[in-house]
Design a protein around this motif. Structure first.
Motif, PDB file in Angstrom:
ATOM      1  N   CYS A   1       2.259   0.810   7.809  1.00  0.00           N
ATOM      2  CA  CYS A   1       2.183   1.750   6.686  1.00  0.00           C
ATOM      3  C   CYS A   1       3.566   2.001   6.092  1.00  0.00           C
ATOM      4  CB  CYS A   1       1.564   3.041   7.221  1.00  0.00           C
ATOM      5  SG  CYS A   1       1.797   4.458   6.174  1.00  0.00           S
TER       6      CYS A   1
ATOM      7  N   PHE B   1       4.570   4.518   4.282  1.00  0.00           N
ATOM      8  CA  PHE B   1       5.034   5.908   4.373  1.00  0.00           C
ATOM      9  C   PHE B   1       5.594   6.245   5.764  1.00  0.00           C
ATOM     10  CE2 PHE B   1       1.952   7.494   0.801  1.00  0.00           C
ATOM     11  CZ  PHE B   1       2.689   6.764  -0.129  1.00  0.00           C
ATOM     12  N   CYS B   2       5.398   5.331   6.717  1.00  0.00           N
ATOM     13  CA  CYS B   2       6.013   5.539   8.033  1.00  0.00           C
ATOM     14  C   CYS B   2       7.482   5.118   8.002  1.00  0.00           C
ATOM     15  CB  CYS B   2       5.256   4.757   9.104  1.00  0.00           C
ATOM     16  SG  CYS B   2       3.724   5.566   9.583  1.00  0.00           S
TER      17      CYS B   2
ATOM     18  N   HIS C   1       1.971   9.990  10.503  1.00  0.00           N
ATOM     19  CA  HIS C   1       1.135   8.944   9.907  1.00  0.00           C
ATOM     20  C   HIS C   1      -0.337   9.327   9.770  1.00  0.00           C
ATOM     21  CE1 HIS C   1      -0.589   5.022   9.085  1.00  0.00           C
ATOM     22  NE2 HIS C   1      -1.322   5.107  10.186  1.00  0.00           N
TER      23      HIS C   1
ATOM     24  N   HIS D   1      -2.077   7.407   5.370  1.00  0.00           N
ATOM     25  CA  HIS D   1      -1.012   8.365   5.713  1.00  0.00           C
ATOM     26  C   HIS D   1      -1.073   9.541   4.712  1.00  0.00           C
ATOM     27  CE1 HIS D   1       3.388   8.629   7.213  1.00  0.00           C
ATOM     28  NE2 HIS D   1       3.108   9.760   6.592  1.00  0.00           N
TER      29      HIS D   1
HETATM   30 ZN    ZN Z   1       2.167   5.911   7.978  1.00  0.00          ZN
END
Ligand code: ZN
Length: 303
Positions: A54, A56-57, A100, A151
């Protein structure tokens, strides 16, 4: 302001009743039918999706603000805000939680506030940089609600122009206030959470909708407390996908308020909750009346 009528239809040997409602602020209608099963409430395992890599992690990999903004991103210990790579408006920010995957019943008031606080800072900052009139903080939680990334993240739009929804409120402050008064005095009033009055609208936009009107502007802590209560209710009734929009007029043309609805639960072959009536006729079909939802949520808050 509010109108309702009933139609009867023969369905085989049975008479089935359809309730039609109309309100005058947004000029919207909904239909409440007796069918049960429009809402997909199955609980499926989507762990495979949770485990996918992901973006956004990796906050270092997301897009950054340019030099004129003064900082590359806005952040605190629970969230970070950055420009949307696919902007919906001249100013379009994404505010991701650090974690997450957060289950619907894990959103505490302080966790939500950490996210909304950055949204509010973003709106303030844009307002100091140029002339803007409207803002919104919205949330698509999970794929049935329109999220493309699991996420959890909110989206902030800041604009000179209103959305269609907001435009209907312009120049009608007194009428809007009367509308709120009528909702709050009705059996659809759920209760007060701090400085937020919660109710289920006479003509909802979606399933299990809860509306909130905020006294005294964009009060992040108060809104977060109210949203946490609504999400705890959604979790209690077994829902795991929702949308939220907080509507903000920067020139105080209408009071800060929000709407929160559930969507279909996460399911591989779920039936979409937006069909021809919603997409092509602008009418929402429901099977739980707003009065029923209000009573159910009042009971949830009292237990
Ligand atoms: Zn994430």
């Amino acid at each position: 302001m509010f109108h309702r009528w009933f139609e009867e239809a023969m369905a085989g040997e049975e008479i089935r009743r359809i309730e039609i409602r109309k309100e005058e602020i947004w000029g919207r209608r909904c239909r409440i039918i007796e069918r049960k099963g429009l809402e997909y409430t199955g609980m499926e395992d989507f762990n495979e999706l949770v485990k996918r890599p992901c973006i956004f992690c990796n906050p270092e990999k997301v897009s950054k603000f340019g030099e004129d903004f003064g900082t590359t991103m806005l952040e605190n210990d629970e969230a970070f805000l950055f420009p949307n790579i696919s902007p919906y408006a001249r100013h379009s920010g994404v505010c991701a939680f650090r974690k997450h995957y957060i289950k619907i019943d894990e959103f505490t008031p302080s966790l939500i506030a950490k996210n909304l606080e950055l949204g509010s800072r973003y709106i303030d900052k844009i307002g100091k940089m140029e002339e803007v009139r409207f803002a919104s903080i919205s949330w698509n939680y999970m794929m049935p609600a329109g999220a493309s990334i699991l996420h959890p993240h909110t989206q902030i739009l800041v604009d000179r122009h209103p959305t269609v929804y907001m435009e209907k409120l312009l120049g009608r402050r007194e009428e809007f206030e009367r509308y709120i008064e009528m909702e709050v005095e009705s059996e659809r009033f759920i209760g007060r959470v701090g400085k937020v009055l919660l109710f289920t609208p006479f003509v909802p936009y979606g399933y299990n909708e809860v509306g909130g009107i905020v006294e005294e502007g964009l009060q992040i802590d108060e809104i977060s407390k109210a949203l946490a209560k609504i999400l705890s209710y959604y979790s209690a009734i077994g829902r795991n996908s929702f949308n939220v929009s907080i509507y903000i007029s920067l020139e105080d043309e209408f009071p800060v308020h929000f709407r929160c609805i559930t969507r279909q639960n996460m399911g591989k072959y779920y039936r979409n909750d937006v069909a021809f009536l919603e997409r092509l006729h602008e009418e929402v079909v429901l099977e739980r009346s707003p009065e029923e939802v209000a009573e159910d949520m009042r009971n949830h808050l009292n237990c």
